[in-house]
Design a protein around this motif. Structure first.
Motif, PDB file in Angstrom:
ATOM      1  N   LYS A   1       0.835  -1.208   0.000  1.00 60.81           N
ATOM      2  CA  LYS A   1       0.000   0.000   0.000  1.00 60.81           C
ATOM      3  C   LYS A   1       0.872   1.262   0.000  1.00 60.81           C
ATOM      4  CE  LYS A   1      -4.309  -1.623   2.125  1.00 60.81           C
ATOM      5  NZ  LYS A   1      -5.173  -1.555   3.321  1.00 60.81           N
ATOM      6  N   ASP A   2       1.952   1.241   0.772  1.00 63.03           N
ATOM      7  CA  ASP A   2       2.872   2.382   0.833  1.00 63.03           C
ATOM      8  C   ASP A   2       3.422   2.693  -0.559  1.00 63.03           C
ATOM      9  OD1 ASP A   2       4.339   4.420   1.964  1.00 63.03           O
ATOM     10  OD2 ASP A   2       5.944   3.111   2.705  1.00 63.03           O
ATOM     11  N   TYR A   3       3.808   1.633  -1.288  1.00 66.51           N
ATOM     12  CA  TYR A   3       4.327   1.811  -2.655  1.00 66.51           C
ATOM     13  C   TYR A   3       3.242   2.331  -3.598  1.00 66.51           C
ATOM     14  CZ  TYR A   3       5.297   0.287  -7.460  1.00 66.51           C
ATOM     15  OH  TYR A   3       5.418   0.235  -8.831  1.00 66.51           O
ATOM     16  N   ILE A   4       2.056   1.724  -3.548  1.00 67.22           N
ATOM     17  CA  ILE A   4       0.973   2.111  -4.478  1.00 67.22           C
ATOM     18  C   ILE A   4       0.554   3.564  -4.265  1.00 67.22           C
ATOM     19  CG2 ILE A   4      -1.458   1.718  -5.071  1.00 67.22           C
ATOM     20  CD1 ILE A   4      -0.994  -1.273  -4.554  1.00 67.22           C
ATOM     21  N   TYR A   5       0.411   3.966  -2.994  1.00 64.89           N
ATOM     22  CA  TYR A   5      -0.142   5.292  -2.703  1.00 64.89           C
ATOM     23  C   TYR A   5       0.905   6.400  -2.691  1.00 64.89           C
ATOM     24  CZ  TYR A   5      -4.229   2.567  -1.314  1.00 64.89           C
ATOM     25  OH  TYR A   5      -5.302   1.701  -1.304  1.00 64.89           O
ATOM     26  N   ASN A   6       2.170   6.039  -2.439  1.00 65.45           N
ATOM     27  CA  ASN A   6       3.170   7.097  -2.233  1.00 65.45           C
ATOM     28  C   ASN A   6       4.316   7.123  -3.228  1.00 65.45           C
ATOM     29  OD1 ASN A   6       1.910   8.103   0.200  1.00 65.45           O
ATOM     30  ND2 ASN A   6       2.645   6.251   1.224  1.00 65.45           N
ATOM     31  N   GLU A   7       4.400   6.153  -4.133  1.00 64.88           N
ATOM     32  CA  GLU A   7       5.528   6.163  -5.074  1.00 64.88           C
ATOM     33  C   GLU A   7       5.113   5.798  -6.496  1.00 64.88           C
ATOM     34  OE1 GLU A   7       9.729   4.717  -3.949  1.00 64.88           O
ATOM     35  OE2 GLU A   7       8.997   3.109  -5.265  1.00 64.88           O
ATOM     36  N   ARG A   8       4.263   4.791  -6.640  1.00 66.13           N
ATOM     37  CA  ARG A   8       3.874   4.340  -7.978  1.00 66.13           C
ATOM     38  C   ARG A   8       3.093   5.447  -8.691  1.00 66.13           C
ATOM     39  NH1 ARG A   8      -0.439   2.292 -10.685  1.00 66.13           N
ATOM     40  NH2 ARG A   8      -0.045   0.610 -12.205  1.00 66.13           N
ATOM     41  N   PRO A   9       3.382   5.695  -9.984  1.00 64.75           N
ATOM     42  CA  PRO A   9       2.615   6.699 -10.731  1.00 64.75           C
ATOM     43  C   PRO A   9       1.127   6.342 -10.757  1.00 64.75           C
ATOM     44  CG  PRO A   9       4.554   6.002 -11.964  1.00 64.75           C
ATOM     45  CD  PRO A   9       4.442   5.076 -10.796  1.00 64.75           C
ATOM     46  N   GLN A  10       0.281   7.340 -10.753  1.00 60.19           N
ATOM     47  CA  GLN A  10      -1.150   7.102 -10.843  1.00 60.19           C
ATOM     48  C   GLN A  10      -1.493   6.439 -12.182  1.00 60.19           C
ATOM     49  OE1 GLN A  10      -3.463   7.827  -8.293  1.00 60.19           O
ATOM     50  NE2 GLN A  10      -1.505   8.057  -7.211  1.00 60.19           N
ATOM     51  N   SER A  11      -2.446   5.521 -12.152  1.00 60.50           N
ATOM     52  CA  SER A  11      -2.790   4.747 -13.352  1.00 60.50           C
ATOM     53  C   SER A  11      -3.213   5.643 -14.513  1.00 60.50           C
ATOM     54  CB  SER A  11      -3.902   3.743 -13.032  1.00 60.50           C
ATOM     55  OG  SER A  11      -3.417   2.752 -12.146  1.00 60.50           O
ATOM     56  N   GLU A  12      -3.833   6.805 -14.208  1.00 57.61           N
ATOM     57  CA  GLU A  12      -4.269   7.702 -15.286  1.00 57.61           C
ATOM     58  C   GLU A  12      -3.102   8.234 -16.101  1.00 57.61           C
ATOM     59  OE1 GLU A  12      -5.321   9.096 -11.693  1.00 57.61           O
ATOM     60  OE2 GLU A  12      -6.030   7.049 -12.005  1.00 57.61           O
TER      61      GLU A  12
END
Length: 379
Positions: free
Chosen positions: A261-272
């Motif tokens: 969750k930390d990676y998805i919300y705070n580092e990974r680019p938004q899917s859009e």
């Protein structure tokens, strides 16, 4: 993906994600290309492979058989054909076990390929030779069962001795080295200044990757193919796709849920911000594409080398983290059958190799559980 200069689009009506369907389709297309180059009399064998083995195994068998047929053309002793596709069934009928043994034992162990500017030397160890033998055996056995060949020559193939796996030779990280590895990805300890430039952009991703490897013992492709949609956090589980197309639901523990969750919300680019193909991919490169196998191997090698205080070349592969997960679970008291199920070992004897590392725990137990007092220590 292009076929005959046309873009191939997947119309996916299965419950598998598009990336899994696309990956399998890529393997199937490679199989079809090889089949077109092989002799026509093998058509029934191609159909047999489709229904009996995983697509990755099918591809490996076809590559080995093509290699064997290339050898027949190159040596010019067993065929008059100039192209692989021209080799006849009659010429295959004339092949004896001795011919296959010479191919495996003499040619395959060390052979050369010439290019315009270089000569490449190829060497195969016994494990690679055993795989080639298996591929050729399946072909000759099928042609015999299919009444295309009169004799089954495979009984005359020489045995290929494989080294017996030794538990003490299994490479894995010790528990304190795992802690050091995770601390390194958290703090940047042990990284060069150049490595820290990239680390600042990918540390949450790398931490999530390493945590999944050492917790679940995932295979490289099982981790690489994970999507955001693979995870159902409300149910506390995620789905992976294993060898032979098996779908498996895994419970997600608290630590892995936090780091993902930390990676998805705070580092990974938004899917859009991503192109359609990679909107759902979990682990992305800095180029915003699904992370490739080479990059995953490199990051694992980097952090494991830091944990073991060795050179980058001395670092471990993702498969060694799979071994780390297995031995750690067994040392923490889980049965070999539970670990076999978690890691998807076909045979429990594979898991037993990791259980052998527990023998020192047994020694510690009995050494500290004495029933009879030693009189020599009494003064």
């Amino acid at each position: 993906m292009l076929i005959d200069n046309k873009v191939l689009k997947i119309h996916n009506k299965s419950d598998k994600p598009d990336n899994i369907v696309t990956r399998n389709n890529d393997l199937i297309e490679r199989c079809i290309l090889i089949e077109k180059k092989l002799p026509k009399f093998m058509k029934d064998y191609f159909i047999y492979l489709k229904g009996s083995v995983a697509v990755s195994t099918r591809l490996a068998y076809l590559e080995d058989i093509k290699f064997f047929c290339s050898y027949l053309i190159e040596t010019k002793e067993l065929t008059n054909a100039y192209e692989i596709s021209e080799i006849s069934l009659k010429e295959f009928e004339a092949i004896k076990a001795r011919d296959v043994n010479l191919f495996l034992g003499d040619y395959c162990t060390r052979y050369y390929k010439q290019s315009s500017s270089t000569t490449l030397i190829y060497e195969n160890n016994n494990r690679a030779l055993a795989r080639k033998k298996s591929s050729i055996s399946t072909l000759f056995k099928f042609l015999y069962r299919n009444e295309q060949l009169v004799d089954n020559i495979t009984d005359g193939f020489n045995p290929i001795k494989l080294p017996k796996p030794q538990p003490d030779a299994i490479k894995r990280l010790e528990i304190d080295e795992v802690a050091k590895m995770l601390d390194s990805v958290e703090s940047g300890y042990g990284l060069t200044e150049k490595e820290k430039v990239y680390w600042r952009k990918t540390k949450l991703r790398d931490k999530a990757i390493l945590a999944l490897f050492v917790t679940y013992g995932l295979r490289l492709n099982e981790l690489r193919e994970l999507n955001i949609s693979s995870f159902n956090f409300s149910r506390g589980e995620f789905k992976i796709y294993r060898k032979r197309g098996k779908e498996v639901l895994m419970p997600i523990n608290h630590t892995c849920e936090l780091v993902i969750k930390d990676y998805i919300y705070n580092e990974r680019p938004q899917s859009e911000m991503l192109i359609e193909e990679y909107k759902d991919a979990l682990f992305l490169s800095l180029q915003n594409k699904r992370l490739n196998p080479k990059a995953i191997r490199q990051l694992v090698k980097k952090y494991t080398s830091i944990s073991m205080e060795t050179s980058r070349d001395g670092g471990y592969s993702p498969h060694k983290l799979r071994a780390t997960a297995a031995t750690s679970l067994i040392q923490n008291g889980f049965s070999i059958y539970d670990v076999q199920n978690l890691l998807d070992h076909d045979n429990v004897t594979t898991t037993q190799l990791y259980a052998a590392h527990k023998k020192h725990v047994k020694r510690d137990i009995v050494n500290n559980f004495e029933w009879i007092e030693d009189d020599s220590n009494l003064d």
